[in-house]
Motif scaffolding. Structure first.
Motif, PDB file in Angstrom:
ATOM      1  N   GLN A 229      -7.380  -5.200   6.949  1.00 13.66           N
ATOM      2  CA  GLN A 229      -6.758  -4.856   5.690  1.00 13.66           C
ATOM      3  C   GLN A 229      -5.596  -5.098   5.204  1.00 13.66           C
ATOM      4  OE1 GLN A 229      -6.550  -4.123   1.661  1.00 13.66           O
ATOM      5  NE2 GLN A 229      -9.084  -3.173   3.076  1.00 13.66           N
ATOM      6  N   THR A 230      -4.594  -5.260   3.962  1.00 15.71           N
ATOM      7  CA  THR A 230      -3.438  -5.399   3.972  1.00 15.71           C
ATOM      8  C   THR A 230      -2.280  -4.436   3.079  1.00 15.71           C
ATOM      9  OG1 THR A 230      -3.841  -7.284   2.891  1.00 15.71           O
ATOM     10  CG2 THR A 230      -3.193  -7.865   5.319  1.00 15.71           C
ATOM     11  N   LYS A 231      -3.455  -4.130   1.829  1.00  9.45           N
ATOM     12  CA  LYS A 231      -2.990  -3.561   0.585  1.00  9.45           C
ATOM     13  C   LYS A 231      -2.937  -2.205   1.089  1.00  9.45           C
ATOM     14  CE  LYS A 231      -5.224  -6.583  -1.742  1.00  9.45           C
ATOM     15  NZ  LYS A 231      -6.820  -6.889  -2.628  1.00  9.45           N
ATOM     16  N   LEU A 232      -2.566  -1.162   0.140  1.00  6.03           N
ATOM     17  CA  LEU A 232      -1.560   0.256  -0.099  1.00  6.03           C
ATOM     18  C   LEU A 232      -3.346   1.157  -0.146  1.00  6.03           C
ATOM     19  CD1 LEU A 232       1.258   0.260  -1.797  1.00  6.03           C
ATOM     20  CD2 LEU A 232       1.091  -0.607   0.152  1.00  6.03           C
ATOM     21  N   LEU A 233      -3.684   1.803   0.631  1.00  4.03           N
ATOM     22  CA  LEU A 233      -4.141   2.858  -0.397  1.00  4.03           C
ATOM     23  C   LEU A 233      -4.429   4.224  -0.680  1.00  4.03           C
ATOM     24  CD1 LEU A 233      -8.006   4.154   0.441  1.00  4.03           C
ATOM     25  CD2 LEU A 233      -7.378   4.645   2.185  1.00  4.03           C
ATOM     26  N   ILE A 234      -4.299   4.681  -1.968  1.00  5.67           N
ATOM     27  CA  ILE A 234      -4.031   5.504  -3.109  1.00  5.67           C
ATOM     28  C   ILE A 234      -5.181   5.645  -3.784  1.00  5.67           C
ATOM     29  CG2 ILE A 234      -2.496   5.670  -4.659  1.00  5.67           C
ATOM     30  CD1 ILE A 234      -0.594   3.938  -3.657  1.00  5.67           C
ATOM     31  N   ASP A 235      -5.407   7.033  -3.403  1.00  2.00           N
ATOM     32  CA  ASP A 235      -6.519   7.393  -4.435  1.00  2.00           C
ATOM     33  C   ASP A 235      -7.905   6.652  -4.087  1.00  2.00           C
ATOM     34  OD1 ASP A 235      -6.929   9.394  -6.176  1.00  2.00           O
ATOM     35  OD2 ASP A 235      -6.995   8.597  -7.910  1.00  2.00           O
TER      36      ASP A 235
ATOM     37  N   GLN B  77      -8.435   3.781  -3.504  1.00  2.00           N
ATOM     38  CA  GLN B  77      -8.703   2.361  -3.955  1.00  2.00           C
ATOM     39  C   GLN B  77      -7.588   1.644  -2.815  1.00  2.00           C
ATOM     40  OE1 GLN B  77     -10.562   1.875  -6.815  1.00  2.00           O
ATOM     41  NE2 GLN B  77     -11.677   3.494  -6.595  1.00  2.00           N
ATOM     42  N   TRP B  78      -8.149   0.471  -2.379  1.00  2.00           N
ATOM     43  CA  TRP B  78      -6.889   0.052  -2.123  1.00  2.00           C
ATOM     44  C   TRP B  78      -6.454  -1.271  -2.816  1.00  2.00           C
ATOM     45  CZ3 TRP B  78      -5.947   0.381   2.389  1.00  2.00           C
ATOM     46  CH2 TRP B  78      -7.001   0.990   3.539  1.00  2.00           C
ATOM     47  N   ARG B  79      -4.965  -0.825  -3.350  1.00  2.00           N
ATOM     48  CA  ARG B  79      -3.838  -1.528  -3.988  1.00  2.00           C
ATOM     49  C   ARG B  79      -2.798  -2.700  -3.733  1.00  2.00           C
ATOM     50  NH1 ARG B  79      -2.889   3.247  -8.016  1.00  2.00           N
ATOM     51  NH2 ARG B  79      -4.749   4.020  -8.589  1.00  2.00           N
ATOM     52  N   GLU B  80      -2.232  -3.609  -4.244  1.00  2.00           N
ATOM     53  CA  GLU B  80      -1.125  -4.700  -3.856  1.00  2.00           C
ATOM     54  C   GLU B  80      -0.334  -3.413  -4.520  1.00  2.00           C
ATOM     55  OE1 GLU B  80      -0.961  -7.139  -2.657  1.00  2.00           O
ATOM     56  OE2 GLU B  80      -2.605  -8.178  -3.708  1.00  2.00           O
ATOM     57  N   SER B  81       0.991  -3.223  -4.155  1.00  3.28           N
ATOM     58  CA  SER B  81       2.153  -2.317  -4.048  1.00  3.28           C
ATOM     59  C   SER B  81       2.618  -2.464  -5.752  1.00  3.28           C
ATOM     60  CB  SER B  81       3.486  -2.982  -3.150  1.00  3.28           C
ATOM     61  OG  SER B  81       3.323  -4.041  -3.095  1.00  3.28           O
TER      62      SER B  81
ATOM     63  N   SER C  80       1.346  -5.135   2.144  1.00  2.00           N
ATOM     64  CA  SER C  80       1.842  -5.165   0.811  1.00  2.00           C
ATOM     65  C   SER C  80       2.562  -4.168   0.809  1.00  2.00           C
ATOM     66  CB  SER C  80       0.356  -4.248   0.126  1.00  2.00           C
ATOM     67  OG  SER C  80       0.049  -4.759  -0.171  1.00  2.00           O
ATOM     68  N   GLU C  81       4.165  -3.953   0.711  1.00  2.00           N
ATOM     69  CA  GLU C  81       5.356  -3.398   0.577  1.00  2.00           C
ATOM     70  C   GLU C  81       5.175  -2.072  -0.242  1.00  2.00           C
ATOM     71  OE1 GLU C  81       9.242  -5.360   1.495  1.00  2.00           O
ATOM     72  OE2 GLU C  81       9.870  -3.231   0.798  1.00  2.00           O
ATOM     73  N   GLY C  82       4.804  -0.848   0.563  1.00  2.00           N
ATOM     74  CA  GLY C  82       5.148   0.236  -0.739  1.00  2.00           C
ATOM     75  C   GLY C  82       6.318   0.995  -0.569  1.00  2.00           C
TER      76      GLY C  82
ATOM     77  N   ASN D 201      -4.216   9.059   1.942  1.00  2.00           N
ATOM     78  CA  ASN D 201      -3.557   7.813   1.529  1.00  2.00           C
ATOM     79  C   ASN D 201      -2.953   7.104   2.692  1.00  2.00           C
ATOM     80  OD1 ASN D 201      -3.802   8.646  -1.643  1.00  2.00           O
ATOM     81  ND2 ASN D 201      -3.692  10.331  -0.697  1.00  2.00           N
ATOM     82  N   ILE D 202      -2.379   5.419   2.386  1.00  2.00           N
ATOM     83  CA  ILE D 202      -1.668   5.234   3.632  1.00  2.00           C
ATOM     84  C   ILE D 202      -0.952   4.115   2.549  1.00  2.00           C
ATOM     85  CG2 ILE D 202      -1.355   3.805   5.438  1.00  2.00           C
ATOM     86  CD1 ILE D 202      -4.952   4.871   5.906  1.00  2.00           C
ATOM     87  N   VAL D 203       0.560   4.309   2.960  1.00  2.00           N
ATOM     88  CA  VAL D 203       1.361   3.679   2.170  1.00  2.00           C
ATOM     89  C   VAL D 203       2.077   3.032   3.229  1.00  2.00           C
ATOM     90  CG1 VAL D 203       3.719   3.051   0.786  1.00  2.00           C
ATOM     91  CG2 VAL D 203       1.263   5.020   0.162  1.00  2.00           C
ATOM     92  N   PRO D 204       2.113   1.168   4.166  1.00  2.00           N
ATOM     93  CA  PRO D 204       2.688   1.096   4.195  1.00  2.00           C
ATOM     94  C   PRO D 204       4.239   0.971   4.326  1.00  2.00           C
ATOM     95  CG  PRO D 204       1.012  -0.099   4.681  1.00  2.00           C
ATOM     96  CD  PRO D 204       1.024   0.915   3.364  1.00  2.00           C
ATOM     97  N   GLY D 205       5.224   0.430   4.448  1.00  2.00           N
ATOM     98  CA  GLY D 205       6.855   0.036   3.902  1.00  2.00           C
ATOM     99  C   GLY D 205       7.792   1.102   5.013  1.00  2.00           C
TER     100      GLY D 205
END
Ligand code: NAI
Ligand code: MG
Length: 491
Positions: free
Chosen positions: A16-22, A24-28, A49-51, A215-219
């Motif tokens: 996995q390389t996306k953000l986990l928000i709510d 869902q896996w999403r692009e920034s 993905s860079e949050g 929720n996970i926001v890499p950045g």
């Protein structure tokens, strides 16, 4: 999803390389990505993905909604515990793959990630699973005809900012008490090592955590991290990393009166008396400093050795350290891998140069190892003076300073001459001496005739500039709960 190009280095090919928000896996939102590297080969592993502030805002809103009105709020405490045990089960089922991903992204030897970090991760989740339905208040005998009781409620949305040295274990230390207490979380993993946190996010969804609870926001710290700290929807910040970063966070958190806990650096004294089991003390000195390439907040980086055994000890220690096996972290025989990135590698080499320039005696290592990857030879400086840079500053690498002392009063005073106070160790067969040092050293953890013994049940954290608050154990639940006092008139 990204694909690992070199299958030998990890059995699972995609991750996995996306953000986990709510949930869902999403692009920034910006569409930007950042690169994460294999520190053993300096090769690109993946673009992640860079949050930034806008993604943090979405994540905090999701966490807020899950906390204020989601099913999480109404879930029985016992069911929160069951969910956490389910996550621990899934981690155990995928333990080899997770260890390999950690080794790939961080560079730590596979024997450590598989047999050290991962078992501690599982144990931490199971330990806090057991706490979920045991967080309760008291009845208080107040004056008058009143019934007074306290209850402990979850603090709300927890913002959690973690470093790269134990990427998965830091998730466990942060999520464990927060989720047991009933908080929701927004996690910002370190930019050097985002991959295992994202994999844990997948497993948390598989375990059945409701949307928005994790929720996970890499950045990066200055963007995503700073936005998390400033966000008015966040009730609490837990941070592990550098003291200077903590000071920036503390100032920013003041604007919204957020609760904060910090786990920061150290320059921990490891004290060897001449009556110690010297073989054990040598083992302990090596483990205490070189574990995880020296990238440990509690590293025993000031090794005080009593003058009567000093020369013999230094010789034996140097011989032992020179035997350490450096190389491919995927080789099960490897004891030391690369430093996490070029910035850390350069910082450590600059301290080695300072040690040489200031006149310390280099008796092992002292240079880069090989010509590819961020490897540094395990290094020992002897005859180190208390005011040398290598004795004062956190190096966060495989560089040990050995310092001579003559008696107990002197060594306690010198051990305490530091702004840090995270850990300390003492080696002696004299029980009175051991307890005297344990009593008087200003540090959050003291090990006697051992080093780096961790347990999910034992609190960990720093005096002085090494931190605020304690992680692990029952104590960490305080970080994620508010106390409410209820007083009821009886007639
Ligand atoms: P750092 O404190 O900058 O990074 C740790 C985490 O904080 C990362 O997730 C980063 O993105 C985030 N961060 C950075 N700036 C931020 C900001 N302004 N607001 C919010 N979050 C922010 O540490 P770094 O640069 O990785 O390492 C520097 C030194 O810190 C190391 O050489 C070592 O001495 C020390 N350190 C100590 C650790 C510990 O376990 N106590 C762990 C990592 C580093
Ligand atoms: Mg930094």
């Amino acid at each position: 999803m990204a694909t690992i190009t070199e299958p030998r280095r990890a059995t699972r090919r995609t991750f996995q390389t996306k953000l986990l928000i709510d949930g869902q896996w999403r692009e920034s939102l910006s569409g930007r990505t950042f690169e994460t590297y294999d520190p053993a080969t300096e090769e690109l592993i993946a673009n992640v993905s860079e949050g930034d502030a806008s993604d943090i805002d979405l994540a905090v809103k999701a966490a807020r909604k899950a906390f204020d009105s989601g099913p999480w709020r109404k879930m029985d405490a016992r069911d929160r515990g069951r969910l956490m045990n389910r996550l621990a089960d899934l981690i155990e089922q995928n333990i080899d793959e997770l260890a390999e991903l950690e080794t790939l992204d961080n560079g730590k030897p596979i024997s450590e990630s598989r047999n050290g970090d991962l078992p501690l991760v599982v144990d931490c989740f199971r330990y806090y699973a057991g706490w979920a339905d045991k967080i309760h208040g008291q009845t208080i005998p107040v004056r008058g005809k009143y019934f007074c009781y306290t209850k402990r409620e979850p603090i709300g949305v927890a913002g959690q900012i973690i470093p790269w040295n134990f990427p998965m274990l830091m998730v466990a230390w942060k999520w464990g008490p927060a989720l047991a207490a009933g908080c929701t979380v927004v996690l910002k993993p370190a930019e050097q090592t985002p991959l295992t946190a994202l994999r844990l996010g997948e497993l948390a969804l598989e375990a059945g955590y409701p949307a928005g609870v994790v929720n996970i926001v890499p950045g990066f710290g200055e963007t995503a991290g700073a936005a998390l700290v400033a966000h008015p929807g966040v009730d609490k910040i837990a941070f592990t990393g550098e003291g200077r970063t903590a000071q920036i966070i503390m100032k920013s958190a003041a604007d919204t009166m957020k609760r904060i806990t910090f786990e920061l650096g150290g320059k921990s004294p490891n004290i060897v008396f001449d009556d110690a089991d010297l073989d054990a003390a040598i083992e302990g000195a090596v483990l205490g400093l070189y574990l995880n390439q020296g990238q440990c907040c509690c590293a025993g980086s000031r090794l005080f050795v009593q003058d009567t055994v000093y020369d013999k000890f230094v010789d034996r220690l140097a011989a032992k350290v020179k035997e350490r096996k450096l190389g491919d972290p995927f080789d099960t025989a490897t004891e030391q891998g690369p430093q996490v990135d070029k910035a850390q590698f350069d910082k450590i080499l600059s301290y080695i140069e300072k040690g040489k320039a200031q006149g310390a005696r280099c008796v092992a290592g002292g240079e880069r190892y090989g010509d590819k990857g961020f490897f540094i030879s395990p290094t020992i400086f002897a005859d180190v003076k208390d005011d040398m840079a290598i004795a004062c500053d956190e190096i966060f690498g495989p560089v040990l300073s050995v310092i001579k002392f003559s008696d107990i009063e002197e060594v306690i005073q010198r051990a305490n001459t530091t702004d840090f106070g995270l850990a300390a160790a003492v080696w002696t067969r004299d029980i009175g001496k051991a307890h005297a040092v344990a009593d008087r050293v200003r540090a959050g953890t003291v090990w006697v005739n051992c080093y780096d013994v961790f347990d999910a049940a034992a609190p960990f954290g720093g005096f002085k500039r090494s931190g605020i608050g304690r992680e692990l154990g029952e104590k960490a639940l305080d970080n994620y709960t508010e106390l409410k006092t209820v007083t009821v008139a009886l007639d």
